[in-house]
Write an enzyme that holds these catalytic residues in place. Structure first.
Site, PDB file in Angstrom:
ATOM      1  CB  THR A   1      -5.062   6.921  -2.363  1.00  0.00           C
ATOM      2  OG1 THR A   1      -4.882   6.525  -0.994  1.00  0.00           O
ATOM      3  CG2 THR A   1      -4.771   8.400  -2.507  1.00  0.00           C
TER       4      THR A   1
ATOM      5  CB  VAL B   1       0.169   6.685   1.192  1.00  0.00           C
ATOM      6  CG1 VAL B   1      -0.371   5.903   2.383  1.00  0.00           C
ATOM      7  CG2 VAL B   1       1.625   7.068   1.418  1.00  0.00           C
ATOM      8  CB  CYS B   2      -3.062   2.467  -1.533  1.00  0.00           C
ATOM      9  SG  CYS B   2      -2.539   2.729  -3.223  1.00  0.00           S
ATOM     10  CG  LEU B   3      -3.986   4.504   4.089  1.00  0.00           C
ATOM     11  CD1 LEU B   3      -3.528   5.536   5.111  1.00  0.00           C
ATOM     12  CD2 LEU B   3      -4.456   3.236   4.803  1.00  0.00           C
TER      13      LEU B   3
ATOM     14  CG  ASN C   1      -2.003  -1.042   1.138  1.00  0.00           C
ATOM     15  OD1 ASN C   1      -1.697  -2.225   1.205  1.00  0.00           O
ATOM     16  ND2 ASN C   1      -3.258  -0.638   1.003  1.00  0.00           N
TER      17      ASN C   1
END
Length: 421
Positions: A98, A91-93, A84
């Site tokens: 995202t 930043v994948c959250l 992530n």
């Protein structure tokens, strides 16, 4: 925009005053909407000991909209530490918008700076491979082998990139192990008492430099008998770790030399430390609950020698311990570094004598001494793996009753040896 700044100011102040040992934030005074944050890798994960930095850019519409978050610890875009957290910094959250999340996981104005950092920290788990979509419950032998290799790689690269390379950069150490010319001691002019030891104008914003140096000195790199063996380049990393520590020790020793120049030029920091020393001596003369003597080494207010006498009817009874407290000419921006010159077997003191402590007032020398005394006298501290800087002692202290007895025996032996030194 005013609402965004008011909200951010409050959140920054709350985080900077908190006791969280694994998260720190900072920003330039003139640019409060551009925040830098550092997350220390959680214990018992492949990220342990790592210093992971992030940039958070808050828009004028905050907190209605989430900030833009970028990972900075990426080895110049070459290393991806988590499914992530991408090498290019993404930043994948779900709370950042995202990553597609479940209903209720999206951003809301009730969330903020701290919740974002905690969410990122939660990605740094003991098995980050499971963060990869489709592998949340991987059970095949092939997947298990991939998990193992993934963790091994992250552990190695955390040490290489998020610890060693970062400290080498702070200390001016080149990749080939030589020192950069500009690392020469900064003496400053101290004209009219004005300190000129600050970073030059236009220098990179490095708000966590001192924090990383201090935390590095607490790190117990003693796994597997300190052999650091493995399929990767651990022997080479060990050499680099040792050189980083050598340079940190040299930097600390140089503070005393810089301090003498500061005294000669009647700098404000020198005058402040001299006054603090005199007040500290008077305080401990009147204090009856603890016996502590404080003196200057070579009449230098930047180098204090603290003598602690063990409190009667405790495990420290009869002990006599010398502690050196070195102050930087940039104090309190750079925090003092303490070293036990008299060895003490203690879960909160590294094997080479560096105590892990937290002063109530970082700008007061006496507060540092009080915190060190509290550390060694506290017989029932709360369990916190982030403060276990002496691994063998910590294992015994928080182990079985028999192990606790063994810890006390070793502690008493070190106290008895202190009487003979």
């Amino acid at each position: 925009m005013n609402q965004a700044i008011i909200r951010l100011t409050r959140e920054l102040n709350d985080l900077q005053k908190s006791n969280d040992l694994s998260i720190a934030v900072a920003c330039r005074d003139a640019d409060i909407r551009n925040v830098r944050a550092i997350i220390l890798g959680p214990p018992e994960t492949p990220y342990e000991f790592g210093f992971f930095e992030f940039s958070l850019k808050f828009g004028r519409d905050y907190p209605a909209k989430a900030p833009n978050v970028t990972a900075l610890t990426t080895n110049c875009g070459r290393s991806r530490f988590n499914p992530n957290i991408y090498a290019q910094g993404k930043v994948c959250l779900s709370i950042l918008g995202t990553w597609r999340g479940e209903r209720g996981e999206e951003w809301s104005s009730a969330q903020g700076l701290e919740s974002i950092l905690i969410s990122i920290q939660s990605l740094m788990s003991s098995n980050p491979y499971e963060n990869e979509p489709g592998f949340e419950n991987a059970s095949h032998d092939h997947d298990k082998e991939n998990m193992k290799n993934y963790v091994l790689k992250i552990r190695h690269e955390t040490l290489r990139i998020a610890v060693i390379s970062k400290l080498e950069d702070f200390l001016g150490i080149n990749p080939d192990g030589t020192l950069q010319p500009e690392v020469a001691p900064r003496t400053g002019s101290y004209e009219n008492g004005d300190e000129s030891l600050m970073e030059p104008e236009g220098a990179p914003f490095e708000p966590f430099k001192d924090l990383c140096k201090r935390r590095f000195m607490w790190m117990p790199f003693e796994h597997s008998g300190n052999a650091m063996e493995g399929r990767f380049m651990y022997q080479e990393l060990k050499k680099r770790l040792e050189f980083v520590r050598e340079r940190l020790n040299a930097e600390t020793a140089n503070w005393a030399k810089e301090g003498k120049v500061a005294v000669q030029n009647e700098s404000g920091v020198a005058a402040n430390l001299q006054r603090q020393f005199e007040q500290t001596v008077e305080h401990y003369k009147k204090e009856t609950s603890v016996t502590v003597d404080v003196e200057l080494v070579d009449e230098n207010p930047f180098l204090w020698r603290v003598t602690y006498f063990g409190r009667p009817m405790t495990n420290l009874d009869g002990g006599l311990f010398n502690i050196e407290l070195a102050f930087s000419p940039r104090f309190p921006d750079e925090q003092p570094r303490a070293t036990f010159l008299t060895p003490l077997y203690h879960h909160g003191i590294t094997t080479d004598g560096v105590p892990c402590y937290f002063p109530a007032k970082t700008d007061e020398g006496r507060s540092h001494i009080d915190a060190i005394v509290s550390l060694i006298e506290d017989e029932n501290p709360p369990y916190d793996p982030r403060c276990q800087v002496h691994q063998e002692a910590a294992k015994l202290f928080w182990g079985t009753p028999e192990q606790k007895k063994e810890y006390n025996r070793k502690l008493r032996r070190s106290v008895q040896r202190s009487m003979d030194m």
